[in-house]
Design a protein around this motif. Structure first.
Motif, mmCIF file in Angstrom:
data_model
loop_
_atom_site.group_PDB
_atom_site.id
_atom_site.type_symbol
_atom_site.label_atom_id
_atom_site.label_comp_id
_atom_site.label_asym_id
_atom_site.label_seq_id
_atom_site.Cartn_x
_atom_site.Cartn_y
_atom_site.Cartn_z
ATOM 1 N N ARG A 1 -29.598 13.706 83.563
ATOM 2 C CA ARG A 1 -30.690 14.665 83.802
ATOM 3 C C ARG A 1 -30.484 15.922 82.941
ATOM 4 N NH1 ARG A 1 -30.164 15.985 89.376
ATOM 5 N NH2 ARG A 1 -31.928 17.370 89.100
ATOM 6 N N PHE A 2 -29.232 16.338 82.818
ATOM 7 C CA PHE A 2 -28.940 17.511 81.970
ATOM 8 C C PHE A 2 -29.321 17.223 80.510
ATOM 9 C CE2 PHE A 2 -25.945 19.397 78.909
ATOM 10 C CZ PHE A 2 -26.361 20.720 79.002
ATOM 11 N N MET A 3 -28.970 16.027 80.018
ATOM 12 C CA MET A 3 -29.285 15.717 78.616
ATOM 13 C C MET A 3 -30.800 15.619 78.403
ATOM 14 S SD MET A 3 -26.571 15.890 76.833
ATOM 15 C CE MET A 3 -27.197 15.309 75.264
ATOM 16 N N VAL B 1 -28.587 25.413 75.545
ATOM 17 C CA VAL B 1 -28.208 24.048 75.923
ATOM 18 C C VAL B 1 -28.780 23.044 74.915
ATOM 19 C CG1 VAL B 1 -28.022 24.560 78.410
ATOM 20 C CG2 VAL B 1 -30.145 23.552 77.510
ATOM 21 N N LEU B 2 -29.666 23.514 74.038
ATOM 22 C CA LEU B 2 -30.210 22.610 73.020
ATOM 23 C C LEU B 2 -29.111 22.050 72.124
ATOM 24 C CD1 LEU B 2 -30.382 23.924 69.884
ATOM 25 C CD2 LEU B 2 -32.188 25.249 70.909
ATOM 26 N N ILE B 3 -27.980 22.757 72.034
ATOM 27 C CA ILE B 3 -26.893 22.298 71.137
ATOM 28 C C ILE B 3 -26.415 20.893 71.562
ATOM 29 C CG2 ILE B 3 -24.584 22.786 70.215
ATOM 30 C CD1 ILE B 3 -25.095 25.765 70.764
ATOM 31 N N SER B 4 -26.386 20.647 72.879
ATOM 32 C CA SER B 4 -25.895 19.338 73.351
ATOM 33 C C SER B 4 -26.759 18.212 72.783
ATOM 34 C CB SER B 4 -25.922 19.284 74.875
ATOM 35 O OG SER B 4 -25.089 20.287 75.392
ATOM 36 N N PHE B 5 -28.081 18.402 72.816
ATOM 37 C CA PHE B 5 -28.945 17.340 72.303
ATOM 38 C C PHE B 5 -28.890 17.286 70.777
ATOM 39 C CE2 PHE B 5 -32.831 15.358 70.826
ATOM 40 C CZ PHE B 5 -32.731 14.146 71.478
#
Ligand SMILES: Cc1cc2nc3c(=O)[nH]c(=O)nc-3n(C[C@H](O)[C@H](O)[C@H](O)COP(=O)(O)OP(=O)(O)OC[C@H]3O[C@@H](n4cnc5c(N)ncnc54)[C@H](O)[C@@H]3O)c2cc1C
Length: 509
Positions: free
Chosen positions: A139-141, A218-222
């Motif tokens: 869900r986080f991703m 948090v966009l860095i994760s994707f």
């Protein structure tokens, strides 16, 4: 400072090409040079140091090659685009390798987590720590992807010149919960304290405090999952050198040991620069890749600034400082990955000490870089090249680095020796330490900050110094302190904004 056109040598009158002067050869300055030359400008880069790269400078010591700064290369398409603009193919010049894992994260209790873009591998490890968080990770991703689509794809290369540009994005930002912090957003999906760290430390790579930075990051994760985490053979220095060759191929001149003292203006327009040597270089447009606090506070010290006054700079928040220890070892440590993050005993407490209390703590978290894991040619045969980086307070605190640097280095060496580099203290072949003082004096970074202005919501997009200067006509800003912000993808994107705000070269001749 106003200077009559006749005083300026190398006058821009009566020639067939408009002239752009780029101050600084960091990634932002180099990217700006490629773009302006591709658009028909004659470009000159003036750089204070003796070699290119800025934070991505390369230190050569005793046969070891040390990338000074960026090591994690994401969104390689941004580099490929520059090569295309320069008329070459990126893959012909640079050998980029995908890292697997992206990073090994080691917790203080010795457990490790290999973080990568492979969702199944990541979830298998999350299941070992906290099975209930596996669903939360998915869900986080999914949320990270949504934020990425707006924050990176839609906004990274948009000039936030007017307040209306900012107001237009407010509904999207509210929908994406940008008012929350990265740690807050991650915690709404994940319960385990270790996994919360694994998914929330990323802003530290660009000078953001996970507990205060807007959750847009948090966009860095994707972004990492979509394009991967890469490293260049020959180190990041190989990319810098590749860019320099590309730029020289476009006919651009790069002048080293050429520090700009003043941006020259006439009737509210930038007309060139004056170097510390006294030489003046005329220009139709000036692009500064230097920390905006320095661009405005020093290079335009006497110019009547409306927005970026000394007072405004004084009251702005700057990112953390960095302590970086570059060292070569006489032996190799084959078990150590290319990128390792060693998390110390405290997370929030340590970050509070760095960002809020501005106090140099006894403990630390480290990022350890071992490029020889991928490219042994960066060290003499049988040796390893490393750097260990610790986020530390910027110079607004009271740390006296003249006396603290060596004891701090010794503590870092002992920690590494006790954990993943056994016997390290007896294996050092060469050593070089940099502290926030070097960022201040070498790179002209305000308060010795590692990443210029802190990426707070109220210091982002329109609130950041604009790419098209709001003070002086024909002056443009690129680099970490401008929109969209720090990091190699960020500063290359800042140069992309220039295409939207710098007039055609033909309008100047
Ligand atoms: C240790 C470290 C590790 C990092 N790791 C990563 C990473 O892994 N991945 C990532 O994406 N990002 C990373 N970053 C962030 C990234 O490196 C920076 O955000 C980015 O490189 C900054 O580029 P810039 O264009 O802002 O210019 P800078 O690199 O800051 O360059 C500015 C240039 O201007 C020159 N200059 C200053 N004053 C003058 C003057 N008066 N006249 C002429 N020239 C002047 C300086 O000498 C310098 O060359 C890291 C940064 C550091 C410090």
């Amino acid at each position: 400072m106003t200077v009559a056109a006749s005083q300026v040598s190398g006058s821009v009158q009566g020639r067939d090409k408009a002239h752009a002067v780029v101050i600084g050869s960091g990634f932002g300055g180099l990217a700006a040079a490629v773009r302006l030359a591709a658009r028909g400008f004659r470009v000159t880069i003036v750089e204070k140091l003796d070699a290119p790269g800025g934070r991505a400078y390369v230190h050569q010591r005793d046969g070891f090659s040390f990338d000074a700064g960026p090591t994690i290369i994401t969104a390689p398409f941004l580099l490929e685009e520059l090569w295309q603009l320069g008329g070459r193919r990126f893959a012909d010049d640079i050998d980029l390798r995908l890292m697997d894992p992206f990073y090994r994260i080691r917790f203080d209790d010795g457990r490790v987590f290999d973080y990568s873009g492979d969702a199944e591998k990541v979830k298998a490890q999350i299941a070992q720590y906290s099975p209930a968080d596996v669903v939360g990770y998915d869900r986080f991703m999914a949320m990270s992807e949504k934020v990425f689509k707006v924050g990176f794809e839609d906004l990274a290369h948009v000039p936030f010149t007017n307040l209306t540009d900012m107001l237009r994005i407010v509904p999207d930002m509210a929908l994406l919960q940008s008012y929350r912090t990265v740690y807050g957003l991650v915690s709404s999906y994940i319960k385990d304290p270790f996994i919360r760290q694994v998914l929330s430390f990323h802003p530290l790579l660009i000078g953001g405090n996970p507990f205060t930075v807007t959750s847009i990051y948090v966009l860095i994760s994707f972004l990492e999952r979509k394009w991967g985490v890469h490293s260049a053979m020959g180190g990041t220095g190989a990319i810098v050198n590749g860019l320099v060759k590309l730029i020289e191929g476009q006919g651009t001149e790069i002048r080293y040991n050429a520090e700009v003292e003043r941006i020259l203006t006439q009737n509210g327009k930038a007309t060139g620069v004056r170097l510390a040597s006294g030489e003046e270089i005329a220009a139709d447009v000036v692009i500064s890749d230097v920390d905006p606090a320095t661009t405005y506070g020093r290079m335009l010290a006497e110019y009547p600034r409306k927005r970026w006054t000394d007072r405004k700079i004084e009251h702005s928040q700057f990112s953390n400082g960095l302590f970086v220890w570059y060292f070569g070892t006489k032996r190799q440590y084959p078990d150590v990955k290319h990128h390792t993050i060693l998390l110390g005993p405290r997370y929030q407490g340590l970050i509070q000490d760095i960002f809020k209390h501005k106090k140099l703590a006894e403990d630390f978290s480290l990022y350890l870089y071992r490029p020889t894991a991928t490219d042994p040619s960066l060290a003499p045969a049988g040796c390893d090249t490393f750097y260990a980086l610790a986020p530390v307070p910027h110079l607004g605190g009271e740390t006296d680095w003249a006396t603290q640097a060596e004891p701090y280095r010794a503590r870092v060496a002992k920690y590494l020796s006790d954990t993943i580099l056994p016997g390290l203290e007896d294996q050092i072949a060469t050593s070089l330490v940099t502290t926030p003082l070097d960022f201040k004096h070498r790179l002209n970074s305000h308060l010795g900050a590692g990443f210029s202005l802190e990426p707070l919501l109220m210091q982002s997009a329109w609130f950041r110094p604009h790419n098209q200067s709001e003070e002086v006509k024909h002056l443009y800003l690129v680099g970490a302190g401008t929109h969209p912000g720090a990091g190699v993808p960020g500063v290359i994107s800042s140069a992309r904004v220039l295409d939207r705000v710098v007039p055609d070269a033909s309008t100047f001749v």
